[in-house]
Design a protein around this motif. Sequence first.
Motif, PDB file in Angstrom:
ATOM      1  N   PHE A  36       0.752  -1.049   0.038  1.00  0.00           N
ATOM      2  CA  PHE A  36       0.037  -0.103   0.000  1.00  0.00           C
ATOM      3  C   PHE A  36       0.959   1.235   0.135  1.00  0.00           C
ATOM      4  O   PHE A  36       1.835   1.417   0.680  1.00  0.00           O
ATOM      5  N   VAL A  37       0.423   2.157  -0.817  1.00  0.00           N
ATOM      6  CA  VAL A  37       1.249   3.662  -0.852  1.00  0.00           C
ATOM      7  C   VAL A  37       0.174   4.583  -0.431  1.00  0.00           C
ATOM      8  O   VAL A  37      -0.770   4.818  -1.080  1.00  0.00           O
ATOM      9  N   GLY A  38       0.652   5.367   0.698  1.00  0.00           N
ATOM     10  CA  GLY A  38      -0.515   6.375   1.121  1.00  0.00           C
ATOM     11  C   GLY A  38      -0.045   7.493   1.631  1.00  0.00           C
ATOM     12  O   GLY A  38       1.290   7.551   2.121  1.00  0.00           O
ATOM     13  N   GLY A  39      -0.716   8.423   1.894  1.00  0.00           N
ATOM     14  CA  GLY A  39      -0.302   9.586   2.590  1.00  0.00           C
ATOM     15  C   GLY A  39      -1.166  10.822   2.170  1.00  0.00           C
ATOM     16  O   GLY A  39      -2.563  10.570   1.570  1.00  0.00           O
ATOM     17  N   LYS A  40      -1.027  11.895   2.817  1.00  0.00           N
ATOM     18  CA  LYS A  40      -1.746  13.281   2.222  1.00  0.00           C
ATOM     19  C   LYS A  40      -2.014  13.689   0.961  1.00  0.00           C
ATOM     20  O   LYS A  40      -1.032  13.229   0.334  1.00  0.00           O
ATOM     21  N   GLY A  41      -3.116  14.327   0.724  1.00  0.00           N
ATOM     22  CA  GLY A  41      -3.244  14.914  -0.748  1.00  0.00           C
ATOM     23  C   GLY A  41      -2.108  15.517  -1.185  1.00  0.00           C
ATOM     24  O   GLY A  41      -1.436  16.356  -0.679  1.00  0.00           O
ATOM     25  N   GLY A  42      -1.653  14.952  -2.475  1.00  0.00           N
ATOM     26  CA  GLY A  42      -0.802  15.881  -3.353  1.00  0.00           C
ATOM     27  C   GLY A  42       0.443  15.912  -3.145  1.00  0.00           C
ATOM     28  O   GLY A  42       1.477  16.297  -3.602  1.00  0.00           O
ATOM     29  N   VAL A  43       1.131  14.929  -1.952  1.00  0.00           N
ATOM     30  CA  VAL A  43       2.191  14.608  -1.802  1.00  0.00           C
ATOM     31  C   VAL A  43       3.233  14.106  -2.629  1.00  0.00           C
ATOM     32  O   VAL A  43       4.457  13.917  -2.575  1.00  0.00           O
ATOM     33  N   GLY A  44       2.546  13.040  -3.550  1.00  0.00           N
ATOM     34  CA  GLY A  44       3.410  12.384  -4.437  1.00  0.00           C
ATOM     35  C   GLY A  44       2.974  10.710  -4.122  1.00  0.00           C
ATOM     36  O   GLY A  44       3.845   9.977  -4.689  1.00  0.00           O
ATOM     37  N   LYS A  45       1.833  10.508  -3.850  1.00  0.00           N
ATOM     38  CA  LYS A  45       1.388   9.053  -3.576  1.00  0.00           C
ATOM     39  C   LYS A  45       1.309   8.250  -5.057  1.00  0.00           C
ATOM     40  O   LYS A  45       2.090   7.091  -5.237  1.00  0.00           O
ATOM     41  N   THR A  46       0.632   9.096  -6.027  1.00  0.00           N
ATOM     42  CA  THR A  46       0.638   8.504  -7.428  1.00  0.00           C
ATOM     43  C   THR A  46       1.985   8.261  -7.895  1.00  0.00           C
ATOM     44  O   THR A  46       2.327   7.130  -8.502  1.00  0.00           O
ATOM     45  N   THR A  47       2.744   9.335  -7.787  1.00  0.00           N
ATOM     46  CA  THR A  47       4.240   9.179  -8.501  1.00  0.00           C
ATOM     47  C   THR A  47       5.061   8.255  -7.830  1.00  0.00           C
ATOM     48  O   THR A  47       5.654   7.454  -8.413  1.00  0.00           O
ATOM     49  N   SER A  48       4.935   8.176  -6.506  1.00  0.00           N
ATOM     50  CA  SER A  48       5.605   7.023  -5.778  1.00  0.00           C
ATOM     51  C   SER A  48       5.190   5.452  -5.870  1.00  0.00           C
ATOM     52  O   SER A  48       6.019   4.748  -6.195  1.00  0.00           O
ATOM     53  N   SER A  49       3.988   5.550  -5.962  1.00  0.00           N
ATOM     54  CA  SER A  49       3.498   4.156  -6.215  1.00  0.00           C
ATOM     55  C   SER A  49       3.792   3.552  -7.540  1.00  0.00           C
ATOM     56  O   SER A  49       4.199   2.605  -7.688  1.00  0.00           O
ATOM     57  N   SER A  50       3.830   4.599  -8.777  1.00  0.00           N
ATOM     58  CA  SER A  50       4.074   4.169  -9.952  1.00  0.00           C
ATOM     59  C   SER A  50       5.394   3.831 -10.051  1.00  0.00           C
ATOM     60  O   SER A  50       6.083   3.052 -10.522  1.00  0.00           O
ATOM     61  N   SER A  51       6.487   4.742  -9.270  1.00  0.00           N
ATOM     62  CA  SER A  51       7.533   4.551  -9.251  1.00  0.00           C
ATOM     63  C   SER A  51       8.401   3.165  -8.646  1.00  0.00           C
ATOM     64  O   SER A  51       9.114   2.517  -9.142  1.00  0.00           O
ATOM     65  N   ILE A  52       7.624   2.868  -7.767  1.00  0.00           N
ATOM     66  CA  ILE A  52       7.911   1.691  -6.990  1.00  0.00           C
ATOM     67  C   ILE A  52       7.553   0.411  -7.765  1.00  0.00           C
ATOM     68  O   ILE A  52       8.276  -0.411  -8.017  1.00  0.00           O
ATOM     69  N   SER A  53       6.323   0.812  -8.422  1.00  0.00           N
ATOM     70  CA  SER A  53       5.918  -0.459  -9.450  1.00  0.00           C
ATOM     71  C   SER A  53       6.937  -0.670 -10.581  1.00  0.00           C
ATOM     72  O   SER A  53       7.285  -1.860 -10.733  1.00  0.00           O
ATOM     73  N   ILE A  54       7.312   0.374 -11.069  1.00  0.00           N
ATOM     74  CA  ILE A  54       8.345   0.521 -12.133  1.00  0.00           C
ATOM     75  C   ILE A  54       9.684  -0.331 -11.757  1.00  0.00           C
ATOM     76  O   ILE A  54       9.969  -1.238 -12.612  1.00  0.00           O
ATOM     77  N   GLN A  55      10.032   0.093 -10.627  1.00  0.00           N
ATOM     78  CA  GLN A  55      11.276  -0.538 -10.265  1.00  0.00           C
ATOM     79  C   GLN A  55      11.194  -2.153  -9.699  1.00  0.00           C
ATOM     80  O   GLN A  55      12.204  -2.696  -9.930  1.00  0.00           O
ATOM     81  N   LEU A  56      10.179  -2.348  -9.129  1.00  0.00           N
ATOM     82  CA  LEU A  56       9.842  -3.854  -9.094  1.00  0.00           C
ATOM     83  C   LEU A  56       9.867  -4.655 -10.213  1.00  0.00           C
ATOM     84  O   LEU A  56      10.462  -5.513 -10.578  1.00  0.00           O
ATOM     85  N   ALA A  57       8.847  -3.981 -11.275  1.00  0.00           N
ATOM     86  CA  ALA A  57       8.850  -4.706 -12.589  1.00  0.00           C
ATOM     87  C   ALA A  57      10.300  -4.739 -13.328  1.00  0.00           C
ATOM     88  O   ALA A  57      10.672  -5.709 -13.727  1.00  0.00           O
ATOM     89  N   LEU A  58      11.184  -3.797 -13.192  1.00  0.00           N
ATOM     90  CA  LEU A  58      12.363  -3.857 -13.849  1.00  0.00           C
ATOM     91  C   LEU A  58      13.449  -4.765 -13.294  1.00  0.00           C
ATOM     92  O   LEU A  58      13.982  -5.572 -13.896  1.00  0.00           O
ATOM     93  N   ASN A  59      13.071  -4.857 -11.875  1.00  0.00           N
ATOM     94  CA  ASN A  59      14.307  -5.663 -11.195  1.00  0.00           C
ATOM     95  C   ASN A  59      13.920  -7.070 -10.927  1.00  0.00           C
ATOM     96  O   ASN A  59      14.799  -7.795 -10.578  1.00  0.00           O
ATOM     97  N   ASN A  60      12.647  -7.419 -11.176  1.00  0.00           N
ATOM     98  CA  ASN A  60      12.000  -8.695 -11.311  1.00  0.00           C
ATOM     99  C   ASN A  60      11.407  -9.218 -12.390  1.00  0.00           C
ATOM    100  O   ASN A  60      10.254  -9.414 -12.610  1.00  0.00           O
ATOM    101  N   PRO A  61      12.159  -9.220 -13.434  1.00  0.00           N
ATOM    102  CA  PRO A  61      11.702  -9.508 -15.013  1.00  0.00           C
ATOM    103  C   PRO A  61      10.533 -10.735 -14.926  1.00  0.00           C
ATOM    104  O   PRO A  61       9.811 -10.876 -15.708  1.00  0.00           O
ATOM    105  N   ASN A  62      10.714 -11.787 -14.221  1.00  0.00           N
ATOM    106  CA  ASN A  62       9.898 -12.956 -14.242  1.00  0.00           C
ATOM    107  C   ASN A  62       8.803 -12.850 -13.267  1.00  0.00           C
ATOM    108  O   ASN A  62       8.046 -13.941 -13.228  1.00  0.00           O
ATOM    109  N   LYS A  63       8.367 -11.831 -12.667  1.00  0.00           N
ATOM    110  CA  LYS A  63       7.437 -11.611 -11.966  1.00  0.00           C
ATOM    111  C   LYS A  63       6.435 -10.553 -12.531  1.00  0.00           C
ATOM    112  O   LYS A  63       6.621  -9.753 -13.412  1.00  0.00           O
TER     113      LYS A  63
END
Length: 338
Positions: free
Chosen positions: A26-53
Motif C-alpha cells: 500500500f502507498v498512502g499519505g496526505k493529498g498531493g504529496v506524491g502518492k501516485t508518483t511514488s506508487s508508480s515509481s515503486i511499481s516500475i522498479q519492482l517490474a524492472l528488477n524482477n522481470p520474471n514476476k
Amino acid sequence: MSDLDFETPDPNLKSIITHDTLKWIFVGGKGGVGKTTSSSSISIQLALNNPNKQYLLISTDPAHNLSDAFGEKFGKDARKVTGMDNLSCMEIDPTSTIEDLSADVDMDGNNPLKGMMADLTSSIPGIDEALSFMEVIKHIKNQNSTEKAEISYDTIIFDTAPTGHTLRFLQLPQTFSKLLAKFDELAGQFGGLLGSMGGVDTNSMMNKMTELKELTKLINEQFTDPDVTTFVVVCIAEFLSLYESERLIQELNSYGIDVNTIIVNQLLFTQKEDPCKRCQARSKMQNKYLGEMDELYEDFHLVKMPLVNTEVRGLEKLTKFSKFLVEPYVPGGSVDLD
Ligand SMILES: Nc1ncnc2c1ncn2[C@@H]1O[C@H](COP(=O)(O)OP(=O)(O)OP(=O)(O)O)[C@@H](O)[C@H]1O
Ligand SMILES: [Mg+2]
Ligand SMILES: [Zn+2]
C-alpha cells in the motif's frame, strides 16, 4: 537485538524491491504529496528488477490518477503499461460497487430488503469503500484463479486515496464484522420473508455476504503478515504532512499492518551557493523537519526524493525518477528528467 547490533536501515527502497514474499504494497499519505508518483515509481522498479514476476498497480482513488501519471488510459480491467512486459494498471471506481450491491434489491421499491440495505450502508461508516475494496480483491482473486486469465500477479501495489480514506479503508475487517453481524440480525428478523419475496434475488445477496466473510478472513490473515503486506508512507517535509504521517503510522500499527518505509518527497536540497532567498528559506525549513524525521524514524527506511524540474509524467520520466528510490539523489546532482 542489543543496541550494539542496531543499524539505521538503508535510506532506499531496496528491501521492498528485492523482497520475495510481498503480495500487497500500500502507498498512502496526505493529498498531493506524491502518492501516485511514488506508487508508480515503486511499481516500475519492482517490474524492472524482477522481470520474471508480474505486477499490478491499482488506484482506488476516485480521482483516478494512474492514467494521468502514465499518460495512457486505464480502466477497471487490468491492462499492461505500454512499454512494460510485467506491469499492469487498473483504476477502480469506489462508488460503483455499493450501487451494484443495492441494485440487487432495487427491483421492488417497497420491499423490506431495500430498507435493510439502506440500514446496513448508513449504519456503518466506511462501508462503501470497504465493499469496493472487497470487489477489487475478488476481481484480482478471480483473475488469478481462472484458467482464461492470462496473467497471475505476484504483487499488487495500491495507490490509495488521501489519508482519511486510507484509514477507514484499513478498518475493513472490523467494518465487515459489523456488517455481517448486522446482516445476520436482519436476516433473522426477515427470515421468513426473504425466501418468499418475488423479484428479489436474495440468493445473490446471501452469496455476496458469504464471499465477504471469506475475504475478510483472507485480509485479516494477509494484511497483518509483514512478509506479505507492507505500507509505504509518502510525505513532504512540512509540519502538517509529518503530523499526519505520524498519525497514519500509529493507526497502521494499531491494525497490525507493517510499515517500515517513508518516502519524503519534493525536497529542494538547495546548495549554500544558491542565490535564491526563497529556496534557501524553504530548504532550511525542510532540513529542520528532515532532521526531526531522521531521529523519530531511525528504524525506518527514510527515502529522500528531490523536487525535480518538471512534472513526473509518462513512463520515461517516471522510470528516471524511480531510480532515486534505489540510488538516492545526491544533493547538487541534476534534477532534470529529460
Ligand atoms: N518529486 C517531485 N518533483 C516534481 N514534481 C513532482 C514530484 N512528486 C510529484 N510531483 C508532481 O506533483 C503532482 C502531484 O503528485 P501526485 O499526483 O503523485 O500526488 P498524489 O499524492 O498522488 O496526489 P493526490 O492526493 O491528488 O492523489 C504531480 O503533477 C506530480 O507529477
Ligand atoms: Mg494520486
Ligand atoms: Zn528559488
